[in-house]
Design a protein around this motif. Structure first.
Motif, PDB file in Angstrom:
ATOM      1  N   GLN A 193       0.804  -1.210   0.000  1.00 32.41           N
ATOM      2  CA  GLN A 193       0.000   0.000   0.000  1.00 32.41           C
ATOM      3  C   GLN A 193       0.842   1.267   0.000  1.00 32.41           C
ATOM      4  O   GLN A 193       1.987   1.288   0.473  1.00 32.41           O
ATOM      5  CB  GLN A 193      -0.905   0.045   1.245  1.00 32.41           C
ATOM      6  CG  GLN A 193      -2.005  -0.977   1.275  1.00 32.41           C
ATOM      7  CD  GLN A 193      -2.780  -0.890   2.572  1.00 32.41           C
ATOM      8  OE1 GLN A 193      -2.488  -1.580   3.539  1.00 32.41           O
ATOM      9  NE2 GLN A 193      -3.782  -0.026   2.607  1.00 32.41           N
ATOM     10  N   MET A 194       0.211   2.326  -0.503  1.00 31.87           N
ATOM     11  CA  MET A 194       0.659   3.700  -0.331  1.00 31.87           C
ATOM     12  C   MET A 194      -0.583   4.515   0.010  1.00 31.87           C
ATOM     13  O   MET A 194      -1.653   4.281  -0.553  1.00 31.87           O
ATOM     14  CB  MET A 194       1.311   4.256  -1.603  1.00 31.87           C
ATOM     15  CG  MET A 194       2.633   3.625  -1.975  1.00 31.87           C
ATOM     16  SD  MET A 194       3.314   4.330  -3.516  1.00 31.87           S
ATOM     17  CE  MET A 194       3.547   6.044  -3.012  1.00 31.87           C
ATOM     18  N   SER A 195      -0.447   5.459   0.933  1.00 33.43           N
ATOM     19  CA  SER A 195      -1.603   6.256   1.309  1.00 33.43           C
ATOM     20  C   SER A 195      -1.178   7.665   1.694  1.00 33.43           C
ATOM     21  O   SER A 195      -0.029   7.897   2.091  1.00 33.43           O
ATOM     22  CB  SER A 195      -2.378   5.613   2.469  1.00 33.43           C
ATOM     23  OG  SER A 195      -1.605   5.618   3.654  1.00 33.43           O
ATOM     24  N   TYR A 196      -2.134   8.586   1.562  1.00 35.34           N
ATOM     25  CA  TYR A 196      -1.881   9.977   1.919  1.00 35.34           C
ATOM     26  C   TYR A 196      -3.109  10.508   2.644  1.00 35.34           C
ATOM     27  O   TYR A 196      -4.256  10.290   2.221  1.00 35.34           O
ATOM     28  CB  TYR A 196      -1.620  10.824   0.667  1.00 35.34           C
ATOM     29  CG  TYR A 196      -1.622  12.309   0.935  1.00 35.34           C
ATOM     30  CD1 TYR A 196      -0.580  12.926   1.619  1.00 35.34           C
ATOM     31  CD2 TYR A 196      -2.693  13.094   0.519  1.00 35.34           C
ATOM     32  CE1 TYR A 196      -0.598  14.283   1.871  1.00 35.34           C
ATOM     33  CE2 TYR A 196      -2.715  14.460   0.763  1.00 35.34           C
ATOM     34  CZ  TYR A 196      -1.671  15.049   1.442  1.00 35.34           C
ATOM     35  OH  TYR A 196      -1.683  16.401   1.707  1.00 35.34           O
TER      36      TYR A 196
ATOM     37  N   GLU B  85      -3.894   3.489  -2.179  1.00 37.23           N
ATOM     38  CA  GLU B  85      -3.813   2.590  -3.333  1.00 37.23           C
ATOM     39  C   GLU B  85      -2.967   1.388  -2.945  1.00 37.23           C
ATOM     40  O   GLU B  85      -2.054   1.487  -2.130  1.00 37.23           O
ATOM     41  CB  GLU B  85      -3.236   3.319  -4.552  1.00 37.23           C
ATOM     42  CG  GLU B  85      -1.758   3.642  -4.481  1.00 37.23           C
ATOM     43  CD  GLU B  85      -0.856   2.471  -4.859  1.00 37.23           C
ATOM     44  OE1 GLU B  85      -1.309   1.588  -5.599  1.00 37.23           O
ATOM     45  OE2 GLU B  85       0.301   2.441  -4.380  1.00 37.23           O
ATOM     46  N   ALA B  86      -3.286   0.258  -3.538  1.00 32.79           N
ATOM     47  CA  ALA B  86      -2.558  -0.970  -3.234  1.00 32.79           C
ATOM     48  C   ALA B  86      -2.291  -1.737  -4.527  1.00 32.79           C
ATOM     49  O   ALA B  86      -3.190  -1.911  -5.356  1.00 32.79           O
ATOM     50  CB  ALA B  86      -3.347  -1.850  -2.261  1.00 32.79           C
ATOM     51  N   GLY B  87      -1.058  -2.175  -4.696  1.00 37.17           N
ATOM     52  CA  GLY B  87      -0.708  -3.086  -5.772  1.00 37.17           C
ATOM     53  C   GLY B  87      -0.395  -2.463  -7.104  1.00 37.17           C
ATOM     54  O   GLY B  87       0.088  -3.161  -8.018  1.00 37.17           O
TER      55      GLY B  87
ATOM     56  N   LYS C 158      -8.834   3.125  -2.587  1.00 33.89           N
ATOM     57  CA  LYS C 158      -9.791   3.416  -1.518  1.00 33.89           C
ATOM     58  C   LYS C 158      -9.669   4.882  -1.126  1.00 33.89           C
ATOM     59  O   LYS C 158      -8.569   5.422  -1.009  1.00 33.89           O
ATOM     60  CB  LYS C 158      -9.508   2.515  -0.306  1.00 33.89           C
ATOM     61  CG  LYS C 158     -10.397   2.761   0.908  1.00 33.89           C
ATOM     62  CD  LYS C 158      -9.999   1.830   2.040  1.00 33.89           C
ATOM     63  CE  LYS C 158     -10.827   2.071   3.291  1.00 33.89           C
ATOM     64  NZ  LYS C 158     -10.400   1.176   4.412  1.00 33.89           N
ATOM     65  N   GLY C 159     -10.793   5.525  -0.911  1.00 35.08           N
ATOM     66  CA  GLY C 159     -10.805   6.917  -0.488  1.00 35.08           C
ATOM     67  C   GLY C 159     -11.841   7.148   0.597  1.00 35.08           C
ATOM     68  O   GLY C 159     -12.892   6.503   0.618  1.00 35.08           O
ATOM     69  N   GLN C 160     -11.529   8.050   1.510  1.00 37.24           N
ATOM     70  CA  GLN C 160     -12.468   8.379   2.578  1.00 37.24           C
ATOM     71  C   GLN C 160     -12.273   9.837   2.970  1.00 37.24           C
ATOM     72  O   GLN C 160     -11.143  10.319   3.070  1.00 37.24           O
ATOM     73  CB  GLN C 160     -12.265   7.470   3.796  1.00 37.24           C
ATOM     74  CG  GLN C 160     -13.217   7.767   4.950  1.00 37.24           C
ATOM     75  CD  GLN C 160     -13.142   6.722   6.045  1.00 37.24           C
ATOM     76  OE1 GLN C 160     -13.464   5.550   5.839  1.00 37.24           O
ATOM     77  NE2 GLN C 160     -12.713   7.140   7.223  1.00 37.24           N
ATOM     78  N   ALA C 161     -13.371  10.545   3.188  1.00 36.67           N
ATOM     79  CA  ALA C 161     -13.324  11.957   3.587  1.00 36.67           C
ATOM     80  C   ALA C 161     -14.309  12.180   4.724  1.00 36.67           C
ATOM     81  O   ALA C 161     -15.396  11.588   4.759  1.00 36.67           O
ATOM     82  CB  ALA C 161     -13.664  12.870   2.408  1.00 36.67           C
TER      83      ALA C 161
ATOM     84  N   ALA D   6     -15.276   5.092  -0.187  1.00 40.81           N
ATOM     85  CA  ALA D   6     -15.508   4.113  -1.247  1.00 40.81           C
ATOM     86  C   ALA D   6     -14.226   3.346  -1.505  1.00 40.81           C
ATOM     87  O   ALA D   6     -13.123   3.884  -1.335  1.00 40.81           O
ATOM     88  CB  ALA D   6     -15.989   4.804  -2.527  1.00 40.81           C
ATOM     89  N   ALA D   7     -14.359   2.090  -1.909  1.00 38.37           N
ATOM     90  CA  ALA D   7     -13.210   1.236  -2.229  1.00 38.37           C
ATOM     91  C   ALA D   7     -13.570   0.387  -3.448  1.00 38.37           C
ATOM     92  O   ALA D   7     -14.717  -0.069  -3.592  1.00 38.37           O
ATOM     93  CB  ALA D   7     -12.849   0.340  -1.040  1.00 38.37           C
TER      94      ALA D   7
END
Length: 771
Positions: free
Chosen positions: A528-531, A555-557, A585-588, A612-613
């Motif tokens: 994974q990478m996430s911000y 994001e993954a993969g 995947k995103g969430q706010a 949402a994912a």
């Protein structure tokens, strides 16, 4: 006094009951002319077309609120309860009695509070003073006694009739040609209160001069104090108005009139041991002299990176606070002291030398946390978390932490399926650097500490009725502040490996009936990478409206998939023989806070959360651990965790482990909560929650689970409730009682309010606010 025997307890209860039923007198021991105080009432009558300021009325209430007889315990010291047991005991028993009667008197009797104890004539003077300070000169304040059936009991009624308030008619500033006078005039003119037409208020004037003094101290006038500013008010020039003049006091010392610059900065770093102070080692840095008492372990650039002063610049108290805060956040020191000393008192270029003293704390720190958990699936058990931290691993404030966690649970109730119980244990190690180990082009602020954290850990989860799962994870995370109100968190890389080590027939049957859920449980790598972006600020200086916005993208993969594709690999791709997950995947979340009454803790707080994912490429479904669920103490509090969704789907009633199904790839949650103080540290809340989870792709095994516009509103679960919170500052203990109004699934009726009263309640006990 004799000891109270068990047989006396019924006698005591009967005696109290007799008191209540008989309505015994509570004034029989009063002398002639004495009147029992039965509380008070304050009537404030402003002039026609005017409204009394809420803060002023609150101050008036505090001035006349006197503790009455028989107040409610734990609710309010100013509200009476209808059972004056203490007065009954005082009036009908004797303090010289022996045995049970003597014990009752000493334990229950209370001295009566008389009207003379409330001193209403003094309270009237206090009210007049408050009104004068708020510009209501010439107010008429009086009190009267309101008797009930018993002439020896009375409530004190305070009546305050307000005239039109006096307004500021004109303002005369210092304007003496000096730099200090110019600065005071400039700051005063920017005040929202010092404006023609504003109501005259002494408290507001005090706030203004405190703000002037604080601003001046940040502009180099280190020794300036609020009392050096005086106001002269004249109400005779213009009828019903105040002419105001701002001036400097006659006793302003010469030190306070001077604007100082930064001289030399000396930082002393002392060892923890006072018996062996060590040998001083003086190091010249660009932030002054650093004197470290060896053999203390300290990197050369750690202290200078926390000092915000620059030699020759204007001396600012704000920089002192920032420096001390940043040194404290290193977690290395037990004591930090700062002192400014005049170095050059000449009128040409006065300077202040700064002396900073830091003393090392114990390098090792251990924490132990014990808890007991009870889950909706009837599992109960203790948990233990043990953490060990080295707060200065390499001499630069690095934190090396190792945390062990263990939980053991057993199933309660009649339907215990096995003598084998559930357990979970794991260990996580992390190394945190108090700086950003990243290229300098990443924008960051020196006002806050920025962190780089490397972590490695593993967890073993055993559910004897279902499965045994191993989780291994490693990653590197950046945390930095580009500005005061913004926090950025970047997980540059995180690799998680989930291994399903063992399953039972019951779990296999559930997975066989739910192929999508089974795929999310398969053994896989999750690279994974996430911000995460977080904005947290008040929208104005008065701190009336606050906003907190958090958005996370994961994001993954994709990186692995791109590398494999460049190498010509097609179809399902594997990492070390195991497929890796690929999804986005995103969430706010937006939280808006509105203070309803200035100066109080009455807040209306609302939250909107959406997520949402979506799985693609190398994956058919999003991993189970990355899917959304809803319900519980921090969500829709009328429902337990994983008891809703997706959509209108509801697991069959004979499926005890159906909560495995209740996850989704789309989530919407709406909450609003009114928070208010009750008494002291006890606060209350009334809330309304709505939301649900859905599937973005249809799953035949979970009918009604897909997101659909036609049924969207009907699929929103709705609940309300009340809560109590014990807020002691650093810790908030919260209890919420939720009441379900609408369940998204069919519940035996087609009406919107489809939850039976007896089944509509859910109680949650938690720590911290829900949002």
């Amino acid at each position: 006094m004799k000891n109270i025997k068990p047989m006396h307890i019924p006698v005591l209860m009967a005696l109290v009951l007799v008191f209540i039923v008989s309505g015994c007198s509570t004034t029989s021991k009063l002398e002639d002319g004495e009147i029992l105080y039965n509380g008070m009432k304050l009537n404030v009558s402003p002039a026609a077309g005017d409204k009394a300021p809420g803060e002023m009325v609150s101050d008036m209430q505090k001035a006349v609120n006197v503790r009455p007889n028989n107040p409610w315990p734990f609710i309010s010291p100013y509200i009476r309860n209808p059972f004056p047991i203490g007065l009954w005991a005082y009036n009908h028993m004797n303090d010289s009695a022996k045995g049970l009667k003597g014990w009752i008197y000493k334990k229950l009797a209370e001295q009566p509070v008389l009207v003379s104890d409330a001193r209403p004539e003094v309270r009237v003077k206090m009210l007049e003073s408050i009104l004068d300070n708020n510009g209501y000169f010439g107010s008429r304040v009086s009190y009267s006694l309101k008797n009930g059936k018993n002439p020896k009991k009375a409530k004190v009624i305070y009546d305050a009739k307000l005239p039109e308030p006096y307004l500021i008619d004109s303002i005369q500033y210092i304007n003496d040609g000096t730099k200090l006078g110019f600065l005071i005039d400039t700051i005063s003119k920017r005040s929202k209160y010092l404006v023609k037409g504003e109501r005259f208020c002494v408290d507001s004037l005090e706030v203004v001069r405190t703000k002037i003094a604080n601003t001046l101290r940040n502009l180099g006038y280190y020794y300036f104090r609020p009392e050096y500013i005086e106001y002269l008010a004249d109400s005779l020039i213009t009828p019903h108005a105040v002419a105001l003049r701002v001036s400097l006091a006659d006793n302003v010392p010469e030190l306070a009139r001077r604007q100082y610059r930064v001289g030399d900065v000396y930082t002393y770093v002392l060892r923890r041991s006072t018996k062996n102070p060590g040998v001083p080692d003086t190091i010249e840095t660009d932030k002054g002299k650093l004197i470290v008492y060896r053999p203390a372990k300290l990197r050369k650039n750690v202290i200078p990176s926390c000092i915000t002063f620059r030699k020759g610049r204007i001396f600012s108290v704000w920089n002192m606070d920032r420096t001390q805060e940043r040194l404290s956040r290193l977690g290395m020191f037990s004591n930090i002291q700062m002192q400014a000393v005049p170095a050059d008192t000449s009128s040409v270029d006065p300077r202040l030398d700064l002396y900073i003293t830091c003393q090392f704390d114990r390098p090792m720190e251990a924490t132990l946390e014990a808890n007991v958990a009870y889950k909706s699936n009837s599992y109960l058990g203790p948990g233990l978390v043990l953490g060990v931290t080295n707060n200065n691993t390499f001499g630069g404030g690095e934190k090396l932490s190792v945390q062990f966690n263990a939980n053991y649970e057993w199933q309660t109730g009649r339907n215990r399926g096995s003598i084998f119980n559930s357990y979970e244990f794991g260990v996580t190690g992390s190394l945190a650097f108090p700086r950003l180990l990243a290229p300098r082009f990443i924008r960051r602020t020196d006002r806050e500490l920025n962190w780089t954290t490397i972590s490695l850990g593993m967890d073993i989860m055993n559910r004897p009725h279902y499965f045994k799962l191993a989780d291994f994870h490693a990653g590197i995370n950046y945390e930095w502040h580009p500005s005061r109100n913004v926090l950025n968190q970047l997980t540059l890389f995180k690799l998680t490996y989930n291994k399903l080590m063992h399953t039972t027939e019951a779990f296999d049957s559930v997975m066989a009936a739910n192929p999508a859920v089974a795929l999310s449980f398969q053994s896989q790598y999750i690279p994974q990478m996430s911000y995460t972006y977080t904005l947290d600020k008040f929208l104005e200086r008065e701190k009336i409206n606050g906003i907190n916005f958090t958005a996370t993208v994961t994001e993954a993969g994709n990186v692995f998939d791109g590398i494999y594709s460049l190498c010509g690999v097609k179809g399902e791709k594997h990492l070390f023989g195991t497929p890796f997950s690929q999804f986005v995947k995103g969430q706010a979340q937006l939280v808006y806070s509105r203070r309803l009454v200035r100066g109080t803790d009455q807040w209306l707080v609302s939250r909107v959360l959406i997520g949402a994912a979506h799985a693609y490429g190398n994956s058919k479904v999003v991993p189970y651990s990355e899917q959304f669920y809803i319900g519980g103490a921090n969500s829709i509090r009328a429902f337990t965790v994983r008891s809703l969704g997706p959509g209108s789907y509801r697991p069959p009633t004979d499926m005890q482990n159906g909560y495995f199904d209740q996850t989704g790839t789309f989530k919407l949650e709406l909450n609003t909560e009114y928070r208010f103080p009750i008494v002291s540290i006890l606060h209350g809340a009334v809330f309304l929650d709505a939301g649900n989870i859905w599937l973005l792709e249809n799953d035949p095994a979970r009918p009604g689970g897909k997101l659909c516009g036609k049924t969207f509103l009907r699929d929103l679960a709705l609940g309300t409730g009340v809560g109590l919170r014990v807020d002691i500052g650093m810790l908030v203990l919260r209890g919420d009682l939720g009441y379900g109004l609408h369940a998204p699934y069919y519940n035996g009726t087609n009406h919107y309010f489809n939850i039976a009263f007896k089944k509509a309640f859910a109680f949650h006990l938690a720590i911290g606010y829900p949002f």
